[in-house]
Design a protein around this motif. Structure first.
Motif, PDB file in Angstrom:
ATOM      1  N   ALA A 163     -35.072 -35.797   1.688  1.00  0.00           N
ATOM      2  CA  ALA A 163     -36.242 -36.025   2.538  1.00  0.00           C
ATOM      3  C   ALA A 163     -36.450 -37.524   2.737  1.00  0.00           C
ATOM      4  CB  ALA A 163     -37.481 -35.404   1.905  1.00  0.00           C
ATOM      5  N   GLY A 164     -36.788 -37.894   3.953  1.00  0.00           N
ATOM      6  CA  GLY A 164     -37.003 -39.290   4.285  1.00  0.00           C
ATOM      7  C   GLY A 164     -35.807 -39.960   4.926  1.00  0.00           C
ATOM      8  N   ASP A 165     -34.641 -39.338   4.831  1.00  0.00           N
ATOM      9  CA  ASP A 165     -33.441 -39.904   5.447  1.00  0.00           C
ATOM     10  C   ASP A 165     -33.450 -39.635   6.953  1.00  0.00           C
ATOM     11  OD1 ASP A 165     -32.777 -40.435   2.874  1.00  0.00           O
ATOM     12  OD2 ASP A 165     -31.069 -39.078   2.776  1.00  0.00           O
ATOM     13  N   THR A 166     -32.926 -40.586   7.702  1.00  0.00           N
ATOM     14  CA  THR A 166     -32.744 -40.388   9.136  1.00  0.00           C
ATOM     15  C   THR A 166     -31.299 -39.971   9.356  1.00  0.00           C
ATOM     16  OG1 THR A 166     -34.371 -42.107   9.618  1.00  0.00           O
ATOM     17  CG2 THR A 166     -32.901 -41.466  11.409  1.00  0.00           C
ATOM     18  N   ILE A 167     -31.122 -38.768   9.938  1.00  0.00           N
ATOM     19  CA  ILE A 167     -29.774 -38.242  10.126  1.00  0.00           C
ATOM     20  C   ILE A 167     -29.573 -37.811  11.574  1.00  0.00           C
ATOM     21  CG2 ILE A 167     -29.587 -37.464   7.735  1.00  0.00           C
ATOM     22  CD1 ILE A 167     -30.005 -34.626   8.691  1.00  0.00           C
ATOM     23  N   THR A 168     -28.315 -37.698  11.960  1.00  0.00           N
ATOM     24  CA  THR A 168     -27.933 -37.159  13.256  1.00  0.00           C
ATOM     25  C   THR A 168     -27.109 -35.910  13.012  1.00  0.00           C
ATOM     26  OG1 THR A 168     -27.813 -39.397  14.145  1.00  0.00           O
ATOM     27  CG2 THR A 168     -26.826 -37.655  15.466  1.00  0.00           C
ATOM     28  N   VAL A 169     -27.555 -34.800  13.602  1.00  0.00           N
ATOM     29  CA  VAL A 169     -26.866 -33.521  13.459  1.00  0.00           C
ATOM     30  C   VAL A 169     -26.170 -33.209  14.780  1.00  0.00           C
ATOM     31  CG1 VAL A 169     -27.143 -31.060  13.009  1.00  0.00           C
ATOM     32  CG2 VAL A 169     -28.565 -32.699  11.812  1.00  0.00           C
ATOM     33  N   TYR A 170     -24.872 -33.015  14.736  1.00  0.00           N
ATOM     34  CA  TYR A 170     -24.102 -32.622  15.914  1.00  0.00           C
ATOM     35  C   TYR A 170     -23.858 -31.121  15.830  1.00  0.00           C
ATOM     36  CZ  TYR A 170     -23.202 -37.569  16.590  1.00  0.00           C
ATOM     37  OH  TYR A 170     -23.356 -38.917  16.798  1.00  0.00           O
ATOM     38  N   TYR A 171     -24.250 -30.389  16.882  1.00  0.00           N
ATOM     39  CA  TYR A 171     -24.066 -28.949  16.884  1.00  0.00           C
ATOM     40  C   TYR A 171     -23.597 -28.492  18.257  1.00  0.00           C
ATOM     41  CZ  TYR A 171     -28.782 -29.055  18.872  1.00  0.00           C
ATOM     42  OH  TYR A 171     -29.878 -29.341  19.651  1.00  0.00           O
ATOM     43  N   ARG A 194     -41.586 -40.673  -1.874  1.00  0.00           N
ATOM     44  CA  ARG A 194     -41.888 -40.204  -3.220  1.00  0.00           C
ATOM     45  C   ARG A 194     -41.865 -38.689  -3.350  1.00  0.00           C
ATOM     46  NH1 ARG A 194     -46.758 -43.942  -5.567  1.00  0.00           N
ATOM     47  NH2 ARG A 194     -45.715 -45.935  -5.279  1.00  0.00           N
ATOM     48  N   ARG A 195     -41.864 -37.988  -2.226  1.00  0.00           N
ATOM     49  CA  ARG A 195     -41.952 -36.536  -2.266  1.00  0.00           C
ATOM     50  C   ARG A 195     -40.711 -35.892  -1.672  1.00  0.00           C
ATOM     51  NH1 ARG A 195     -47.530 -35.275  -2.906  1.00  0.00           N
ATOM     52  NH2 ARG A 195     -48.730 -37.183  -2.811  1.00  0.00           N
ATOM     53  N   LYS A 196     -40.496 -34.629  -1.991  1.00  0.00           N
ATOM     54  CA  LYS A 196     -39.372 -33.872  -1.447  1.00  0.00           C
ATOM     55  C   LYS A 196     -39.720 -33.210  -0.122  1.00  0.00           C
ATOM     56  CE  LYS A 196     -36.063 -34.298  -4.387  1.00  0.00           C
ATOM     57  NZ  LYS A 196     -34.817 -34.929  -3.999  1.00  0.00           N
ATOM     58  N   ARG A 197     -40.997 -32.975   0.112  1.00  0.00           N
ATOM     59  CA  ARG A 197     -41.430 -32.364   1.371  1.00  0.00           C
ATOM     60  C   ARG A 197     -42.514 -33.250   1.961  1.00  0.00           C
ATOM     61  NH1 ARG A 197     -40.970 -26.007  -0.164  1.00  0.00           N
ATOM     62  NH2 ARG A 197     -38.777 -26.174  -0.678  1.00  0.00           N
TER      63      ARG A 197
END
Length: 116
Positions: free
Chosen positions: A23-31, A94-97
């Motif tokens: 959580a908190g990461d900025t990601i790019t998902v290719y689908y 600090r949190r997972k959600r």
């Protein structure tokens, strides 16, 4: 019964190798998207709000801003249409959600990058 279900999931569900993110990461998902008989690749870039479940039922939620409207999308980890996941930034939260992220706008909606 649960061990039998776990065995079947481990043996017959194809697992793709994706990088570890939280959580908190900025990601790019290719689908992959199928429109009639044609297929094309689309990407969705945003901040990971949560990761839920485990094993074959694991899902993750990504949130991005499209103009002034927040858009969230839930992806199952074992979705056959998922091609790849790229990690753009590793965030420090600090949190997972991070549901509180939905209510933030402007500069308050920034997430600090993790120091290396």
């Amino acid at each position: 019964m649960e061990s039998l279900i776990k065995f079947v999931q481990d043996e017959f569900v194809t697992k793709k190798e994706f990088p570890k993110f939280s959580a908190g990461d900025t990601i790019t998902v290719y689908y992959e998207i199928r429109e009639g008989d044609k297929t094309r690749t689309q990407f969705f870039r945003g901040v990971v709000i949560q990761i839920k479940g485990s094993g074959a039922t694991q899902t993750f939620t990504i949130r991005k801003m499209s103009g002034t409207v927040g858009v969230e999308r839930i992806f199952p980890m074992n979705l056959p249409a998922l091609q790849k996941i790229e990690i753009n930034k590793i965030g420090s939260v600090r949190r997972k959600r991070i549901y509180y992220f939905r209510g933030l706008t402007g500069k308050k909606a920034r997430i600090r990058e993790k120091r290396s």
